[in-house]
Design a protein around this motif. Structure first.
Motif, PDB file in Angstrom:
ATOM      1  N   PHE A  19      20.632 -47.075   8.940  1.00  0.00           N
ATOM      2  CA  PHE A  19      19.505 -45.755   9.076  1.00  0.00           C
ATOM      3  C   PHE A  19      19.582 -45.150   7.790  1.00  0.00           C
ATOM      4  N   TYR A  20      18.308 -44.743   7.274  1.00  0.00           N
ATOM      5  CA  TYR A  20      18.371 -43.996   6.035  1.00  0.00           C
ATOM      6  C   TYR A  20      17.742 -42.616   6.460  1.00  0.00           C
ATOM      7  N   SER A  21      18.437 -41.522   6.287  1.00  0.00           N
ATOM      8  CA  SER A  21      17.990 -40.215   6.488  1.00  0.00           C
ATOM      9  C   SER A  21      17.694 -39.250   5.460  1.00  0.00           C
ATOM     10  N   LEU A  22      16.629 -38.575   5.648  1.00  0.00           N
ATOM     11  CA  LEU A  22      16.190 -37.307   4.917  1.00  0.00           C
ATOM     12  C   LEU A  22      16.288 -36.119   5.698  1.00  0.00           C
ATOM     13  N   TYR A  23      17.256 -36.052   6.964  1.00  0.00           N
ATOM     14  CA  TYR A  23      17.297 -34.947   7.556  1.00  0.00           C
ATOM     15  C   TYR A  23      18.018 -33.519   6.938  1.00  0.00           C
ATOM     16  N   SER A  24      18.749 -33.996   5.924  1.00  0.00           N
ATOM     17  CA  SER A  24      19.190 -32.825   5.056  1.00  0.00           C
ATOM     18  C   SER A  24      18.042 -31.955   4.381  1.00  0.00           C
ATOM     19  N   PRO A  94      20.778 -41.521  15.642  1.00  0.00           N
ATOM     20  CA  PRO A  94      21.389 -41.324  14.164  1.00  0.00           C
ATOM     21  C   PRO A  94      20.831 -40.037  13.571  1.00  0.00           C
ATOM     22  N   GLN A  95      20.028 -39.348  14.058  1.00  0.00           N
ATOM     23  CA  GLN A  95      19.526 -38.295  13.512  1.00  0.00           C
ATOM     24  C   GLN A  95      20.338 -36.999  13.489  1.00  0.00           C
TER      25      GLN A  95
END
Length: 102
Positions: A19-24, A94-95
């Motif tokens: 999982f690739y996250s940009l939630y930051s 995963p978020q």
């Protein structure tokens, strides 16, 4: 009455390496008035609650950003009310990584 297009985008994606996250990047905590983390199992109403709050905000003339779930675009991972500096976020994996490091 002409309605403006909704702002909708993804902040995460499933990739071959996980999982690739940009939630930051969602809403920096130091700029946020409130970030509400919603936790619960599938089907308990997290997306429904976020959609209802977003609809009320739109009715009041507030801009709303819809963060779609990469695994199910019919579901929401988050809603941001940019003028109010408020976000509602699905805090389950995963978020849920949005809460790490903050």
């Amino acid at each position: 009455m002409v309605s403006s297009p909704k702002v909708q985008y993804f902040l995460g994606a499933n990739s071959p390496s996980g999982f690739y996250s940009l939630y930051s990047e969602l809403l920096p905590p130091e700029q946020a008035r409130s970030i509400y983390i919603l936790k619960g199992g599938p089907g308990c109403g997290k997306s429904t609650l976020m959609r209802r709050i977003a609809a009320l905000a739109e009715e009041a003339g507030e801009p709303v950003e819809y963060i779609l779930c990469s695994g199910d675009p019919a579901s929401l991972d988050a809603v941001v009310l940019p003028k109010k500096q408020i976000a509602l976020v699905d805090g389950t994996a995963p978020q849920g990584v949005v809460t790490q490091g903050h």
